[in-house]
Motif scaffolding. Structure first.
Motif, PDB file in Angstrom:
ATOM      1  N   ALA A  97      34.937  77.746  36.430  1.00 37.83           N
ATOM      2  CA  ALA A  97      34.953  77.178  37.780  1.00 37.83           C
ATOM      3  C   ALA A  97      35.808  78.086  38.653  1.00 37.83           C
ATOM      4  O   ALA A  97      36.929  78.437  38.291  1.00 37.83           O
ATOM      5  N   GLU A  98      35.251  78.524  39.754  1.00 37.79           N
ATOM      6  CA  GLU A  98      35.941  79.457  40.651  1.00 37.79           C
ATOM      7  C   GLU A  98      35.358  79.289  42.051  1.00 37.79           C
ATOM      8  O   GLU A  98      34.303  78.706  42.218  1.00 37.79           O
ATOM      9  N   PRO A  99      36.031  79.788  43.054  1.00 34.46           N
ATOM     10  CA  PRO A  99      35.459  79.679  44.406  1.00 34.46           C
ATOM     11  C   PRO A  99      34.232  80.582  44.554  1.00 34.46           C
ATOM     12  O   PRO A  99      34.027  81.507  43.755  1.00 34.46           O
ATOM     13  N   ASN A 100      33.413  80.291  45.557  1.00 29.47           N
ATOM     14  CA  ASN A 100      32.317  81.202  45.887  1.00 29.47           C
ATOM     15  C   ASN A 100      32.923  82.557  46.227  1.00 29.47           C
ATOM     16  O   ASN A 100      34.013  82.625  46.805  1.00 29.47           O
ATOM     17  N   GLU A 101      32.217  83.631  45.872  1.00 32.82           N
ATOM     18  CA  GLU A 101      32.748  84.976  46.076  1.00 32.82           C
ATOM     19  C   GLU A 101      31.716  85.840  46.778  1.00 32.82           C
ATOM     20  O   GLU A 101      30.521  85.608  46.650  1.00 32.82           O
ATOM     21  N   THR A 102      32.179  86.857  47.483  1.00 32.38           N
ATOM     22  CA  THR A 102      31.281  87.735  48.224  1.00 32.38           C
ATOM     23  C   THR A 102      31.437  89.188  47.794  1.00 32.38           C
ATOM     24  O   THR A 102      32.477  89.590  47.283  1.00 32.38           O
ATOM     25  N   PHE A 103      30.359  89.952  47.998  1.00 30.13           N
ATOM     26  CA  PHE A 103      30.401  91.401  47.836  1.00 30.13           C
ATOM     27  C   PHE A 103      29.447  92.006  48.856  1.00 30.13           C
ATOM     28  O   PHE A 103      28.674  91.296  49.499  1.00 30.13           O
ATOM     29  N   TYR A 104      29.518  93.325  49.012  1.00 32.98           N
ATOM     30  CA  TYR A 104      28.777  94.016  50.065  1.00 32.98           C
ATOM     31  C   TYR A 104      27.927  95.141  49.502  1.00 32.98           C
ATOM     32  O   TYR A 104      28.203  95.679  48.433  1.00 32.98           O
ATOM     33  N   LEU A 105      26.917  95.519  50.273  1.00 30.87           N
ATOM     34  CA  LEU A 105      26.151  96.728  50.016  1.00 30.87           C
ATOM     35  C   LEU A 105      26.212  97.561  51.293  1.00 30.87           C
ATOM     36  O   LEU A 105      25.852  97.075  52.365  1.00 30.87           O
ATOM     37  N   ASP A 106      26.724  98.774  51.156  1.00 27.09           N
ATOM     38  CA  ASP A 106      26.787  99.710  52.274  1.00 27.09           C
ATOM     39  C   ASP A 106      25.681 100.740  52.129  1.00 27.09           C
ATOM     40  O   ASP A 106      25.459 101.266  51.033  1.00 27.09           O
ATOM     41  N   VAL A 107      24.990 101.024  53.215  1.00 24.11           N
ATOM     42  CA  VAL A 107      23.923 102.026  53.244  1.00 24.11           C
ATOM     43  C   VAL A 107      24.345 103.101  54.245  1.00 24.11           C
ATOM     44  O   VAL A 107      24.683 102.789  55.393  1.00 24.11           O
ATOM     45  N   THR A 108      24.332 104.349  53.792  1.00 25.82           N
ATOM     46  CA  THR A 108      24.823 105.462  54.613  1.00 25.82           C
ATOM     47  C   THR A 108      23.917 106.682  54.443  1.00 25.82           C
ATOM     48  O   THR A 108      22.996 106.676  53.642  1.00 25.82           O
ATOM     49  N   ASN A 109      24.240 107.725  55.183  1.00 26.41           N
ATOM     50  CA  ASN A 109      23.661 109.052  55.015  1.00 26.41           C
ATOM     51  C   ASN A 109      22.133 109.096  55.057  1.00 26.41           C
ATOM     52  O   ASN A 109      21.493 109.550  54.104  1.00 26.41           O
ATOM     53  N   PRO A 110      21.519 108.664  56.149  1.00 33.66           N
ATOM     54  CA  PRO A 110      20.061 108.789  56.239  1.00 33.66           C
ATOM     55  C   PRO A 110      19.661 110.265  56.344  1.00 33.66           C
ATOM     56  O   PRO A 110      20.164 110.978  57.208  1.00 33.66           O
ATOM     57  N   VAL A 111      18.820 110.712  55.444  1.00 38.95           N
ATOM     58  CA  VAL A 111      18.314 112.089  55.459  1.00 38.95           C
ATOM     59  C   VAL A 111      16.829 112.014  55.790  1.00 38.95           C
ATOM     60  O   VAL A 111      16.071 111.339  55.101  1.00 38.95           O
ATOM     61  N   GLY A 112      16.445 112.670  56.866  1.00 38.62           N
ATOM     62  CA  GLY A 112      15.061 112.596  57.313  1.00 38.62           C
ATOM     63  C   GLY A 112      14.863 111.584  58.419  1.00 38.62           C
ATOM     64  O   GLY A 112      13.744 111.249  58.784  1.00 38.62           O
TER      65      GLY A 112
END
Length: 131
Positions: A91-106
């Protein structure tokens, strides 16, 4: 050929931003990257780099960290990035994480945009009350 994942979203309305962790094994949290920026040449491959980042959730404990380069082929403007959520019985609190998108080539994300970020919430499904 692109991999297919169970229940992966094909349009923004299907994306689940809160995912129950389960009691064991893993379940997928999906990020649907839709490229709406400008391509340098619509007949060429576009690529972006991506990486997960901890919020209140911890990589390798709450989810499996991912990092890589996503390729969008000509005439393809979206793709799914799956992240595995680790099930447990704590049992734990709801947790968050992220996805970072970088460096578009083209191509580019747009004027002065250098990073796109999306968040997912891992929902506690093991009881307990958290405020």
């Amino acid at each position: 050929m692109r991999a297919h994942y169970p229940n992966a979203p094909t349009k923004p309305a299907e994306v689940q931003k809160a995912i129950a962790e389960g009691n064991s094994g893993t379940v997928y949290a999906y990020f649907l990257l839709q490229f709406t920026g400008m391509r340098s040449d619509p007949n060429q491959i576009l690529s972006v780099d991506y990486a997960t980042r901890d919020g209140s959730a911890t990589a390798q404990q709450d989810y499996l960290a991912v990092r890589g380069t996503l390729v969008l082929y000509p005439n393809e403007n979206q793709a799914v990035i799956p992240v595995e959520i680790i099930g447990d019985t704590s049992a734990e609190p709801n947790e968050t994480f992220y996805l970072d998108v970088t460096n578009p080539v083209g191509g580019s994300f747009g004027d002065a945009v250098v990073k796109l970020t999306a968040m997912r919430t891992i929902v506690n499904d093991d009881g307990g009350v958290w405020a």
